[in-house]
Design a protein around this motif. Structure first.
Motif, mmCIF file in Angstrom:
data_model
loop_
_atom_site.group_PDB
_atom_site.id
_atom_site.type_symbol
_atom_site.label_atom_id
_atom_site.label_comp_id
_atom_site.label_asym_id
_atom_site.label_seq_id
_atom_site.Cartn_x
_atom_site.Cartn_y
_atom_site.Cartn_z
ATOM 1 N N ALA A 97 1.642 -5.666 1.481
ATOM 2 C CA ALA A 97 1.376 -4.067 1.804
ATOM 3 C C ALA A 97 0.058 -3.921 2.574
ATOM 4 O O ALA A 97 -0.037 -2.648 3.121
ATOM 5 N N ARG A 98 -0.949 -4.926 2.415
ATOM 6 C CA ARG A 98 -2.187 -4.597 3.218
ATOM 7 C C ARG A 98 -2.069 -4.064 4.636
ATOM 8 O O ARG A 98 -2.856 -3.125 4.963
ATOM 9 N N PRO A 99 -1.391 -4.503 5.526
ATOM 10 C CA PRO A 99 -1.137 -3.813 6.719
ATOM 11 C C PRO A 99 -0.953 -2.366 6.657
ATOM 12 O O PRO A 99 -1.535 -1.583 7.784
ATOM 13 N N TYR A 100 -0.219 -2.007 5.757
ATOM 14 C CA TYR A 100 0.223 -0.579 5.883
ATOM 15 C C TYR A 100 -0.962 0.242 5.147
ATOM 16 O O TYR A 100 -1.068 1.377 5.503
ATOM 17 N N LEU A 101 -1.467 -0.282 4.250
ATOM 18 C CA LEU A 101 -2.783 0.376 3.620
ATOM 19 C C LEU A 101 -3.896 0.604 4.690
ATOM 20 O O LEU A 101 -4.503 1.549 4.809
ATOM 21 N N ALA A 102 -3.858 -0.731 5.563
ATOM 22 C CA ALA A 102 -4.812 -0.423 6.728
ATOM 23 C C ALA A 102 -4.495 0.757 7.688
ATOM 24 O O ALA A 102 -5.471 1.295 7.996
ATOM 25 N N ARG A 103 -3.235 0.943 7.729
ATOM 26 C CA ARG A 103 -2.867 2.007 8.740
ATOM 27 C C ARG A 103 -3.156 3.559 8.057
ATOM 28 O O ARG A 103 -3.725 4.353 8.689
ATOM 29 N N VAL A 123 -0.983 -1.353 -12.822
ATOM 30 C CA VAL A 123 -2.133 -2.400 -12.296
ATOM 31 C C VAL A 123 -2.040 -2.225 -10.931
ATOM 32 O O VAL A 123 -1.206 -2.015 -9.893
ATOM 33 N N TYR A 124 -3.342 -2.266 -10.071
ATOM 34 C CA TYR A 124 -3.647 -2.215 -8.771
ATOM 35 C C TYR A 124 -3.423 -3.534 -8.256
ATOM 36 O O TYR A 124 -3.963 -4.399 -8.575
ATOM 37 N N VAL A 125 -2.643 -3.746 -6.923
ATOM 38 C CA VAL A 125 -2.195 -5.061 -6.528
ATOM 39 C C VAL A 125 -2.927 -5.122 -5.001
ATOM 40 O O VAL A 125 -3.004 -6.240 -4.707
ATOM 41 N N ALA A 126 -3.207 -4.059 -4.585
ATOM 42 C CA ALA A 126 -3.955 -4.196 -3.063
ATOM 43 C C ALA A 126 -4.559 -2.903 -2.754
ATOM 44 O O ALA A 126 -4.439 -1.853 -3.329
ATOM 45 N N GLN A 127 -5.601 -3.220 -2.167
ATOM 46 C CA GLN A 127 -6.674 -2.135 -1.606
ATOM 47 C C GLN A 127 -7.073 -2.453 -0.300
ATOM 48 O O GLN A 127 -7.630 -3.489 -0.009
ATOM 49 N N VAL A 128 -7.486 -1.421 0.643
ATOM 50 C CA VAL A 128 -8.173 -1.243 1.714
ATOM 51 C C VAL A 128 -8.926 -0.254 1.995
ATOM 52 O O VAL A 128 -8.732 0.946 1.723
ATOM 53 N N PRO A 129 -10.480 -0.574 1.732
ATOM 54 C CA PRO A 129 -11.637 0.542 1.671
ATOM 55 C C PRO A 129 -11.801 1.270 2.718
ATOM 56 O O PRO A 129 -11.459 0.955 3.805
ATOM 57 N N SER A 130 -11.988 2.617 2.323
ATOM 58 C CA SER A 130 -12.581 3.406 3.537
ATOM 59 C C SER A 130 -13.738 2.954 4.204
ATOM 60 O O SER A 130 -14.579 2.203 3.729
ATOM 61 N N ARG A 131 -14.033 3.157 5.493
ATOM 62 C CA ARG A 131 -15.108 2.863 6.216
ATOM 63 C C ARG A 131 -16.464 3.806 6.113
ATOM 64 O O ARG A 131 -17.370 3.381 6.497
#
Length: 266
Positions: A97-103, A123-131
């Motif tokens: 999922a991470r590349p899609y969350l990065a998008r 349960v949270y399994v992936a996150q990409v933080p805001s800049r």
């Protein structure tokens, strides 16, 4: 000409080309999970349509492998070896999922998350933080109750009302903030809004000052949702109109990627 007995045994290939005994064993595990993790053989026979001797043979094998255990009351429960498999699968799903969350972060500017429904919890399994310097942060692995989250609403929107009520009865509905929905009727009304609009909103319900928008990942191998979260001053109604189509598109693309990887059909 003698007929081979292989075609009449549990190890025979099924119509789909798989091994029938494996398909049946995994189907029984899924049915046990749907039933809350503990069932009797007669219940499995009724729900699966398989004869009791076949179910008993499959369950003996699953017990021997540690994937099922027999209770003192002679009912069967999901076994501890499944925990390791589930944890590994969750990590893998998060990695995909991470590349899609990065998008999502690139296109919305807000923190993006992926969450699963695990039993009665999110349960949270992936996150990409805001800049942004002011941003939301949720630890991967964090568990929360569904009623106060956007991902929880998105994941439960397709459940029958009686199953939702049963879940809420088991978890309770503690208030995380003054905005948290704390009655089954209020939560069911919120789920109807999700069905009508195609997305879920957490409006200061998990944390004051934070808004979250969430959608389900269609046809995910396990119930999954993606979301963005940010300060209420940025995730406004106007921003919602721009963000939701992006969320829905990314969810569809993630679903297609999971199907193409073979995970969704595993």
């Amino acid at each position: 000409m003698p007929t081979s007995s292989a075609s009449t045994t549990d190890s025979a290939k099924s119509a789909s080309g798989g091994v029938q005994s494996l398909e049946r064993a995994f189907d029984l595990l899924e049915r046990m999970a749907d039933a809350g993790g503990e069932v009797g053989l007669s219940e499995l026979s009724v729900s699966s349509g398989l004869p009791l001797p076949t179910i008993h043979r499959l369950m003996r094998t699953l017990v021997a492998c540690g994937y099922v255990r027999q209770q003192a009351n002679r009912r069967y429960a999901l076994g501890p070896r499944l925990i390791r498999l589930g944890e590994s699968a969750s990590r893998l799903l998060g990695t995909w999922a991470r590349p899609y969350l990065a998008r999502l972060v690139d296109e919305t500017g807000e923190t993006a998350n992926m969450a699963l429904l695990d039993g009665d919890e999110i349960v949270y399994v992936a996150q990409v933080p805001s800049r942004h310097s002011m941003r939301m942060f949720t630890e991967v692995g964090r568990r929360v109750l569904p009623h106060s989250t956007g991902v929880g609403k998105a994941l439960l929107a397709d459940f029958p009302d009686h199953e939702v009520r049963a879940l809420l009865g088991r978890t309770g509905m503690p208030a995380a903030t003054e905005k948290t929905i704390v009655t089954p009727e209020g939560f069911l009304a919120a789920l109807e809004d999700v069905r009508q609009s195609g997305y879920a909103v957490d409006d200061n319900e998990q944390e004051i000052g934070v808004r979250c928008l969430a959608v389900c990942v269609p046809d995910s191998p396990t119930a999954a949702a993606i979301s963005i979260s940010g300060p209420a001053g940025r995730v406004t109604e106007a921003a919602t109109e721009r963000i939701v189509p992006v969320l829905q598109q990314v969810a569809r693309e993630l679903s297609e990627a999971l199907a193409g990887s073979g995970i969704a059909n595993a």
